[in-house]
Write a protein that holds these residues in place. Sequence first.
Motif, PDB file in Angstrom:
ATOM      1  N   ARG A  69     -17.592 -10.600  -1.080  1.00 17.10           N
ATOM      2  CA  ARG A  69     -16.712 -10.580   0.080  1.00 17.10           C
ATOM      3  C   ARG A  69     -15.321 -11.067  -0.319  1.00 17.10           C
ATOM      4  O   ARG A  69     -15.161 -12.017  -1.063  1.00 17.10           O
ATOM      5  CB  ARG A  69     -17.288 -11.493   1.165  1.00 17.10           C
ATOM      6  N   GLY A  70     -14.307 -10.381   0.197  1.00 17.54           N
ATOM      7  CA  GLY A  70     -12.934 -10.758  -0.098  1.00 17.54           C
ATOM      8  C   GLY A  70     -12.320 -10.017  -1.263  1.00 17.54           C
ATOM      9  O   GLY A  70     -11.135 -10.143  -1.529  1.00 17.54           O
ATOM     10  N   ARG A  71     -13.117  -9.211  -1.964  1.00 14.38           N
ATOM     11  CA  ARG A  71     -12.597  -8.479  -3.118  1.00 14.38           C
ATOM     12  C   ARG A  71     -11.442  -7.566  -2.693  1.00 14.38           C
ATOM     13  O   ARG A  71     -11.355  -7.151  -1.555  1.00 14.38           O
ATOM     14  CB  ARG A  71     -13.695  -7.660  -3.770  1.00 14.38           C
ATOM     15  N   SER A  72     -10.585  -7.274  -3.632  1.00 14.71           N
ATOM     16  CA  SER A  72      -9.455  -6.384  -3.355  1.00 14.71           C
ATOM     17  C   SER A  72      -9.529  -5.190  -4.295  1.00 14.71           C
ATOM     18  O   SER A  72     -10.352  -5.147  -5.209  1.00 14.71           O
ATOM     19  CB  SER A  72      -8.135  -7.131  -3.562  1.00 14.71           C
ATOM     20  N   TRP A  73      -8.644  -4.238  -4.077  1.00 14.38           N
ATOM     21  CA  TRP A  73      -8.443  -3.161  -5.029  1.00 14.38           C
ATOM     22  C   TRP A  73      -7.531  -3.694  -6.131  1.00 14.38           C
ATOM     23  O   TRP A  73      -7.015  -4.798  -6.026  1.00 14.38           O
ATOM     24  CB  TRP A  73      -7.813  -1.953  -4.335  1.00 14.38           C
ATOM     25  N   SER A  74      -7.286  -2.905  -7.152  1.00 13.34           N
ATOM     26  CA  SER A  74      -6.486  -3.387  -8.278  1.00 13.34           C
ATOM     27  C   SER A  74      -5.024  -3.622  -7.903  1.00 13.34           C
ATOM     28  O   SER A  74      -4.332  -4.355  -8.588  1.00 13.34           O
ATOM     29  CB  SER A  74      -6.570  -2.426  -9.465  1.00 13.34           C
ATOM     30  N   LYS A  75      -4.541  -3.026  -6.822  1.00  8.26           N
ATOM     31  CA  LYS A  75      -3.144  -3.207  -6.439  1.00  8.26           C
ATOM     32  C   LYS A  75      -2.953  -3.753  -5.028  1.00  8.26           C
ATOM     33  O   LYS A  75      -1.837  -3.744  -4.515  1.00  8.26           O
ATOM     34  CB  LYS A  75      -2.396  -1.886  -6.580  1.00  8.26           C
ATOM     35  N   GLY A  76      -4.018  -4.206  -4.360  1.00  7.75           N
ATOM     36  CA  GLY A  76      -3.871  -4.770  -3.018  1.00  7.75           C
ATOM     37  C   GLY A  76      -5.060  -4.494  -2.126  1.00  7.75           C
ATOM     38  O   GLY A  76      -6.171  -4.315  -2.612  1.00  7.75           O
ATOM     39  N   VAL A  77      -4.815  -4.456  -0.808  1.00  3.63           N
ATOM     40  CA  VAL A  77      -5.864  -4.230   0.185  1.00  3.63           C
ATOM     41  C   VAL A  77      -5.404  -3.157   1.176  1.00  3.63           C
ATOM     42  O   VAL A  77      -4.212  -2.952   1.382  1.00  3.63           O
ATOM     43  CB  VAL A  77      -6.237  -5.519   0.938  1.00  3.63           C
ATOM     44  N   ILE A  78      -6.364  -2.499   1.784  1.00  3.05           N
ATOM     45  CA  ILE A  78      -6.067  -1.449   2.745  1.00  3.05           C
ATOM     46  C   ILE A  78      -5.933  -2.065   4.135  1.00  3.05           C
ATOM     47  O   ILE A  78      -6.806  -2.824   4.569  1.00  3.05           O
ATOM     48  CB  ILE A  78      -7.158  -0.369   2.725  1.00  3.05           C
ATOM     49  N   ILE A  79      -4.830  -1.711   4.811  1.00  2.00           N
ATOM     50  CA  ILE A  79      -4.568  -2.233   6.151  1.00  2.00           C
ATOM     51  C   ILE A  79      -4.213  -1.074   7.071  1.00  2.00           C
ATOM     52  O   ILE A  79      -3.401  -0.220   6.727  1.00  2.00           O
ATOM     53  CB  ILE A  79      -3.429  -3.267   6.129  1.00  2.00           C
ATOM     54  N   GLY A  80      -4.851  -1.057   8.249  1.00  2.00           N
ATOM     55  CA  GLY A  80      -4.549  -0.071   9.283  1.00  2.00           C
ATOM     56  C   GLY A  80      -3.729  -0.730  10.382  1.00  2.00           C
ATOM     57  O   GLY A  80      -4.071  -1.805  10.863  1.00  2.00           O
ATOM     58  N   MET A  81      -2.664  -0.076  10.748  1.00  2.00           N
ATOM     59  CA  MET A  81      -1.754  -0.616  11.760  1.00  2.00           C
ATOM     60  C   MET A  81      -2.122  -0.078  13.145  1.00  2.00           C
ATOM     61  O   MET A  81      -2.840   0.912  13.272  1.00  2.00           O
ATOM     62  CB  MET A  81      -0.318  -0.242  11.410  1.00  2.00           C
ATOM     63  N   ASN A  82      -1.597  -0.691  14.176  1.00  3.49           N
ATOM     64  CA  ASN A  82      -1.882  -0.272  15.542  1.00  3.49           C
ATOM     65  C   ASN A  82      -1.282   1.098  15.865  1.00  3.49           C
ATOM     66  O   ASN A  82      -1.656   1.722  16.835  1.00  3.49           O
ATOM     67  CB  ASN A  82      -1.388  -1.322  16.538  1.00  3.49           C
TER      68      ASN A  82
END
Length: 100
Positions: free
Chosen positions: A39-52
Amino acid sequence: MTEGLSDSAPGEIPLVFENPAKATWPPVWNPDAQGTGVRGRSWSKGVIIGMNDSSVSLRPLETMKGTAVPLKKVHGKDLFEAAIDPTAFPTGEILDIEEK
């Protein structure tokens, strides 16, 4: 997922974000766990975020080493801090997932 938002909330507010290390505010990730099931792992360049506003993108972390790393800051604020409008943003409320 950020709790308390609706489709009438501003579009620049982060709505969904993958896999924070723990459901606390502000969210942090564990880039040391890349490529694992932790849990908490990231991708090699960051994390995926969805905006409203329905947009989704890979967002960089402050550093790619560590176990509790926030998003990269721009002009002294990360994506969550930059979106805060005290009248519209439910700071500190994160819906947690249940892992089995």
